[in-house]
Design an enzyme around this catalytic site. Structure first.
Site, short mmCIF file in Angstrom:
data_model
loop_
_atom_site.label_atom_id
_atom_site.label_comp_id
_atom_site.label_asym_id
_atom_site.label_seq_id
_atom_site.Cartn_x
_atom_site.Cartn_y
_atom_site.Cartn_z
N TYR A 91 29.90 -12.33 95.16
CA TYR A 91 29.30 -13.43 95.93
C TYR A 91 27.91 -13.02 96.45
O TYR A 91 27.16 -13.87 96.93
CB TYR A 91 30.18 -13.86 97.11
CG TYR A 91 31.55 -14.36 96.75
CD1 TYR A 91 31.91 -14.63 95.43
CD2 TYR A 91 32.51 -14.55 97.74
CE1 TYR A 91 33.18 -15.08 95.11
CE2 TYR A 91 33.79 -15.00 97.42
CZ TYR A 91 34.11 -15.25 96.11
OH TYR A 91 35.38 -15.68 95.80
N HIS A 122 39.13 -8.73 91.23
CA HIS A 122 38.71 -10.14 91.23
C HIS A 122 39.25 -10.91 90.02
O HIS A 122 39.75 -12.03 90.16
CB HIS A 122 37.18 -10.21 91.27
CG HIS A 122 36.66 -11.50 91.80
ND1 HIS A 122 35.45 -11.60 92.45
CD2 HIS A 122 37.17 -12.75 91.78
CE1 HIS A 122 35.26 -12.86 92.81
NE2 HIS A 122 36.29 -13.58 92.41
N1 LIG Z 1 39.22 -15.29 93.55
C1 LIG Z 1 38.45 -16.14 92.91
O1 LIG Z 1 38.23 -16.06 91.69
C2 LIG Z 1 37.82 -17.28 93.69
C3 LIG Z 1 37.26 -18.38 93.01
C4 LIG Z 1 36.71 -19.43 93.76
C5 LIG Z 1 36.74 -19.36 95.16
N2 LIG Z 1 37.26 -18.27 95.81
C6 LIG Z 1 37.30 -18.18 97.29
O2 LIG Z 1 37.95 -19.33 97.81
C7 LIG Z 1 37.12 -19.98 98.76
C8 LIG Z 1 37.39 -21.47 98.78
O3 LIG Z 1 37.17 -22.07 97.51
P1 LIG Z 1 35.93 -23.01 97.21
O4 LIG Z 1 34.85 -22.69 98.19
O5 LIG Z 1 35.59 -22.91 95.80
O6 LIG Z 1 36.51 -24.48 97.42
P2 LIG Z 1 37.16 -25.33 98.61
O7 LIG Z 1 37.38 -24.50 99.83
O8 LIG Z 1 38.32 -26.06 98.02
O9 LIG Z 1 36.06 -26.43 98.90
C9 LIG Z 1 34.84 -26.18 99.53
C10 LIG Z 1 34.06 -27.49 99.56
O10 LIG Z 1 34.81 -28.46 100.32
C11 LIG Z 1 33.99 -29.02 101.34
N3 LIG Z 1 34.83 -29.18 102.54
C12 LIG Z 1 35.41 -28.19 103.27
N4 LIG Z 1 36.12 -28.72 104.29
C13 LIG Z 1 35.99 -30.06 104.20
C14 LIG Z 1 36.48 -31.15 104.97
N5 LIG Z 1 37.26 -30.93 106.04
N6 LIG Z 1 36.15 -32.42 104.59
C15 LIG Z 1 35.36 -32.63 103.50
N7 LIG Z 1 34.86 -31.63 102.74
C16 LIG Z 1 35.17 -30.37 103.08
C17 LIG Z 1 32.88 -28.04 101.58
O11 LIG Z 1 31.71 -28.71 101.97
P3 LIG Z 1 31.09 -28.60 103.48
O12 LIG Z 1 30.41 -27.27 103.54
O13 LIG Z 1 30.17 -29.75 103.55
O14 LIG Z 1 32.25 -28.71 104.42
C18 LIG Z 1 32.71 -27.40 100.20
O15 LIG Z 1 31.80 -28.17 99.44
C19 LIG Z 1 35.70 -19.58 98.32
O16 LIG Z 1 34.74 -19.79 99.32
C20 LIG Z 1 35.93 -18.14 97.96
O17 LIG Z 1 35.94 -17.34 99.14
C21 LIG Z 1 37.83 -17.26 95.07
#
Ligand SMILES: NC(=O)c1ccc[n+]([C@@H]2O[C@H](COP(=O)([O-])OP(=O)(O)OC[C@H]3O[C@@H](n4cnc5c(N)ncnc54)[C@H](OP(=O)(O)O)[C@@H]3O)[C@@H](O)[C@H]2O)c1
Length: 277
Positions: free
Chosen positions: A51, A109
């Site tokens: 990241y 990862h």
């Molecule tokens: N291990 C892996 O391979 C892997 C892969 C992907 C992700 N990850 C980890 O998982 C975490 C979460 O996944 P992600 O970031 O991809 O997706 P997510 O948490 O499902 O979605 C994040 C998105 O949702 C929006 N959001 C959050 N809360 C909200 C709410 N209450 N109402 C409306 N929109 C909302 C955010 O925008 P706003 O900022 O406008 O709220 C952002 O655009 C990542 O940050 C990372 O740490 C790990």
């Protein structure tokens, strides 16, 4: 602040029932988002070498008044750093960026699907880092049941965690059953499917019933399944709201109804996915 109980892990450690995702967070705004999350009550912070933001997590840890011992910092070994010695070396870099002497959770990862022996070497390094006290809990990410079993067979050590994409539109039933049987805790990334489908009528209906948002309904569904969601947000209202899921619960039929929304819909699609993905 809502008092919430931590969940057990198979290594005797405990993990908060929700974490804060940091993928794409950058700079001062990123630090402020992490500080808002810590103020709201999150104690589990998820980052990764890839990241390229471990420094802002470290900066937030230093700025925050929350004692380091109360935090559960997670980072992940990126593909380019896989292999025994590379893993050991790259953790030193991560520790310096995170401004800490230890990492609470260290994950592989991605499995190296073309050369899984390399991922097994990475896993051996994680075991040694845990024994050396530099890492408290070790686990993996994006592993299938087959790759988990190969890891266990090769090392005799069962990962404590498997962080995978999991949300109402991607319900990995077989993986969940396997992990439950081995007491491997699932951490859900993209837990709210990036809020893309928050308008689904089932989620809307339950949101109205419980006076919550559809996103809060999705996050509570994870909690009911014993899965740790790690939503990411840069919006302070979203950050705080996503944590407000411990003052209500869903009944079994509602959990089943939400699980029924599964479409095997994946947001994250790697170039090379493992068999059975
Ligand atoms: N291990 C892996 O391979 C892997 C892969 C992907 C992700 N990850 C980890 O998982 C975490 C979460 O996944 P992600 O970031 O991809 O997706 P997510 O948490 O499902 O979605 C994040 C998105 O949702 C929006 N959001 C959050 N809360 C909200 C709410 N209450 N109402 C409306 N929109 C909302 C955010 O925008 P706003 O900022 O406008 O709220 C952002 O655009 C990542 O940050 C990372 O740490 C790990």
């Amino acid at each position: 602040m809502t008092k919430i109980a931590n969940l057990s892990l198979n290594d005797g450690q405990r993990i908060p029932p929700i974490g804060f995702g940091t993928n794409v967070l950058r700079g001062r705004k990123g630090i402020d988002s992490i500080l808002t999350a810590l103020d709201a009550g999150y104690r589990l912070i998820d980052t990764a070498q890839s990241y390229d933001n471990e420094e802002i997590v470290g900066a937030a840890v230093v700025e925050s008044s929350v004692p380091r011992q109360e935090l559960v910092l997670t980072t992940k070994i990126t593909d380019a750093h896989q292999g025994y010695q590379q893993t050991l070396d790259s953790l030193e870099v991560s520790l310096a960026k995170l401004k800490t002497d230890w990492v609470d959770i260290l994950l592989v990862h991605w499995p190296n699907v073309q050369d899984f022996e390399r991922s097994l070497e990475t896993w051996r390094a994680l075991i040694d880092l845990q024994q050396a006290g530099k890492v408290t809990t070790i686990g993996v990410s994006n592993y299938t049941p087959d790759l988990l079993q190969r890891t266990i067979d090769a090392s005799g050590v069962v990962p404590a965690l498997n962080q995978v994409e999991f949300h109402p539109f991607l319900v990995q039933k077989d993986l969940l059953a396997y992990c439950q049987q081995k007491e491997i805790r699932i951490e859900a990334y993209c837990p709210i499917a990036r809020a893309e489908r928050a308008g689904h009528p089932v989620l809307q209906h339950l949101a109205a019933k419980y006076q919550k948002s559809p996103v809060q309904i999705m996050l509570r569904w994870h909690v009911e399944l014993g899965i740790v969601p790690i939503p990411r947000s840069e919006n302070p209202d979203h950050i705080r709201g996503n944590f407000q899921i411990f003052d209500f619960s869903l009944v079994e039929d509602e959990v089943r109804e939400i699980s029924g929304l599964n479409e095997n819909y994946r947001i994250i699609k790697p170039d090379k996915s493992p068999p059975g993905w």
